[in-house]
Write a protein that holds these residues in place. Structure first.
Motif, PDB file in Angstrom:
ATOM      1  N   PRO A  78      38.112  30.226  32.666  1.00  0.00           N
ATOM      2  CA  PRO A  78      37.911  30.065  34.114  1.00  0.00           C
ATOM      3  C   PRO A  78      38.601  28.847  34.710  1.00  0.00           C
ATOM      4  O   PRO A  78      38.788  28.784  35.927  1.00  0.00           O
ATOM      5  N   THR A  98      46.206  39.384  32.325  1.00  0.00           N
ATOM      6  CA  THR A  98      45.517  39.804  31.103  1.00  0.00           C
ATOM      7  C   THR A  98      46.001  38.943  29.950  1.00  0.00           C
ATOM      8  O   THR A  98      47.199  38.658  29.836  1.00  0.00           O
ATOM      9  N   ASN A 148      42.857  28.570  36.783  1.00  0.00           N
ATOM     10  CA  ASN A 148      43.337  28.522  38.162  1.00  0.00           C
ATOM     11  C   ASN A 148      43.578  27.094  38.628  1.00  0.00           C
ATOM     12  O   ASN A 148      44.402  26.851  39.502  1.00  0.00           O
ATOM     13  N   ARG A 182      49.055  30.019  33.805  1.00  0.00           N
ATOM     14  CA  ARG A 182      48.731  31.321  34.386  1.00  0.00           C
ATOM     15  C   ARG A 182      50.028  32.031  34.787  1.00  0.00           C
ATOM     16  O   ARG A 182      50.202  32.484  35.894  1.00  0.00           O
ATOM     17  N   VAL A 200      40.585  39.671  30.824  1.00  0.00           N
ATOM     18  CA  VAL A 200      41.043  39.050  32.064  1.00  0.00           C
ATOM     19  C   VAL A 200      41.123  37.539  31.830  1.00  0.00           C
ATOM     20  O   VAL A 200      40.149  36.912  31.387  1.00  0.00           O
ATOM     21  N   ASP A 236      42.742  35.671  37.611  1.00  0.00           N
ATOM     22  CA  ASP A 236      42.007  36.934  37.566  1.00  0.00           C
ATOM     23  C   ASP A 236      42.909  38.145  37.756  1.00  0.00           C
ATOM     24  O   ASP A 236      42.456  39.286  37.725  1.00  0.00           O
ATOM     25  N   GLN A 237      44.221  37.916  37.939  1.00  0.00           N
ATOM     26  CA  GLN A 237      45.180  39.014  38.028  1.00  0.00           C
ATOM     27  C   GLN A 237      46.059  39.108  36.773  1.00  0.00           C
ATOM     28  O   GLN A 237      47.047  39.837  36.755  1.00  0.00           O
ATOM     29  N   GLY A 264      41.187  34.937  33.756  1.00  0.00           N
ATOM     30  CA  GLY A 264      40.251  34.097  34.497  1.00  0.00           C
ATOM     31  C   GLY A 264      38.824  34.161  33.990  1.00  0.00           C
ATOM     32  O   GLY A 264      38.041  33.230  34.181  1.00  0.00           O
ATOM     33  N   GLU A 265      38.461  35.282  33.330  1.00  0.00           N
ATOM     34  CA  GLU A 265      37.110  35.409  32.785  1.00  0.00           C
ATOM     35  C   GLU A 265      36.969  34.636  31.475  1.00  0.00           C
ATOM     36  O   GLU A 265      35.931  34.010  31.223  1.00  0.00           O
TER      37      GLU A 265
END
Length: 326
Positions: A21, A46, A24, A31, A15, A43-44, A17-18
Motif C-alpha cells: 500500500p 499487477t 503510491n 509503480r 494488485v 491499484d492499476q 496497491g493491495e
C-alpha cells in the motif's frame, strides 16, 4: 518480515496497491510496468513473484493491464501444451511481444543456466534471428530440443545453434573488485546481461571434437569471454586476418558465410551499437590482444561495466524497434 517477497506466493497475480500500500507514495520507479515502463497508480498494476535462477526468494515483476493480459495469455498457452513428447518444430511463434527488459533468469529453475533452460529466451532467439539473409533466402530456425537448441537445414547446410550470454561480469575472476562496488551495482549489471540485448547464438556442434566458438572464447585468456574482443576476432576473420580465435572461427566458416560479410553479420544480429565507424568499440583499452582481458582495478571495471551496459541498452532499443516490423 525482512523481505517484501515473502508477502506473496509464487505465480500468484496480486494488485500491487493491495500488497504494497505504500507504493503510491514511493518513488515512481516502484509503480512502473516492468515491460513498457509506464508509471501508473499502484491499484492499476499487477505484481507477480516469479521463480528466478539467481534469486532464491524469487523475482517481482510489475505489469500494466495490457502486459499482464499478454503474460497471462502466454502462461495459459504453455499450460495447454503437452508436458511430454517431442517439441513441435512448427509451433507458431508469438512475435507480438519481445520484452527487452525481461531477465531470462526469471523463468529458469534455480541453479540452472538460462541459455539452456529459459523457454522465453529460446522463443525470443527463434523469433528474432529467423530472418532474411543477404542473398534473399531465409535463415528459418526450428526448435531442435531436446537433442539441440535451435537448428536450420536448407541447401546452405545443416546448422545446430546454441544460446550464449555474451556479457561476462567476472564475479570470480574479478571478485575482489566486484566486492568494492556500491550496493546493487553488480546485481543491476548482471541482470541486464540476461536481457535479450546481452544474448547471442553460435554454432553448437563440435567439429573434430574441438572447442566450439562459445567454449573457445570463454577459455582463451586473451578473450576471457568478452563480446567486444570476440566481435573483433570475427571482423578479422571476414578480413582474412589472424586473431586469437582464428582456428575456431575457421572451423565454422560455413556459418559465417551465411552472412557473406562482417557488415552482414552485424546487420543480422543487430550489433551496430558495438561499432564506431566500422571499428569495434572496446569496453576496455585495447592493445592488440596484448593487455589483460579482465579488469584489474575498480576504475577499469567500472569503465568496462558502463560501456557494456550502454551497449546492451542500445541493442535492446534496436531490437525493440526491429520487432515492431515483425
Amino acid at each position: 518480515m525482512d523481505d517484501e517477497r515473502d508477502l506473496i506466493a509464487y505465480e500468484e497475480p496480486r494488485v500491487l496497491g493491495e500488497v504494497f500500500p505504500d507504493r503510491n507514495a514511493d518513488d515512481p520507479e516502484y509503480r512502473m510496468c516492468s515491460t513498457c515502463r509506464v508509471v501508473l497508480p499502484a491499484d492499476q498494476l499487477t505484481v507477480i513473484k516469479h521463480r528466478h535462477a539467481g534469486q532464491p526468494k524469487g523475482h517481482l515483476r510489475i505489469y500494466c493491464l495490457d502486459h499482464f493480459a499478454r503474460a497471462d495469455e502466454r502462461a495459459e498457452g504453455s499450460d495447454s501444451e503437452p508436458a511430454t513428447g517431442p517439441p513441435s518444430r512448427s509451433r507458431p511463434l508469438d512475435d507480438r511481444v519481445i520484452d527487452t527488459t525481461y531477465d531470462f533468469q526469471t523463468d529458469t529453475p534455480q541453479g540452472k543456466d538460462p541459455d539452456a533452460h529459459s523457454d522465453t529466451l529460446h522463443r525470443y532467439h527463434r523469433a528474432l534471428w529467423s530472418k532474411e539473409l543477404p542473398d534473399g533466402t531465409r535463415l528459418d530456425l526450428a526448435d531442435g530440443r531436446p537433442g539441440s537448441y535451435l537448428d536450420h537445414e536448407s541447401e546452405k547446410g545443416r546448422f545446430w545453434l546454441t544460446s550464449d550470454a555474451v556479457i561476462p561480469t567476472f564475479p570470480h575472476k574479478a571478485g575482489d573488485i566486484v566486492a568494492k562496488l556500491d550496493d546493487g551495482e553488480f546485481e543491476e549489471f548482471h541482470s541486464l546481461g540476461y536481457t535479450i540485448g546481452g544474448m547471442m547464438i553460435w554454432p553448437g556442434n563440435k567439429i573434430g571434437n574441438k572447442q566450439t566458438i562459445n567454449g573457445a572464447r570463454g577459455f582463451h585468456p586473451r578473450i576471457a569471454d568478452r563480446f567486444d574482443l570476440t566481435v573483433e576476432c570475427i571482423r578479422r576473420h571476414y578480413a582474412g586476418q589472424s586473431s586469437p580465435l582464428s582456428d575456431v572461427l575457421a572451423r565454422y566458416t560455413d556459418f559465417f558465410a551465411l552472412f557473406e560479410t562482417f557488415e552482414g553479420f552485424i546487420d543480422h544480429f543487430l550489433l551496430h551499437d558495438l561499432l564506431d565507424g566500422g571499428r569495434v568499440r572496446f569496453a576496455m583499452p585495447f592493445d592488440e590482444f596484448g593487455g589483460p582481458s579482465v579488469p584489474q582495478d575498480l576504475a577499469t571495471y567500472r569503465r568496462y561495466m558502463e560501456a557494456s551496459m550502454e551497449f546492451v541498452h542500445a541493442r535492446n532499443a534496436r531490437i525493440a524497434a526491429s520487432t515492431r516490423t515483425l
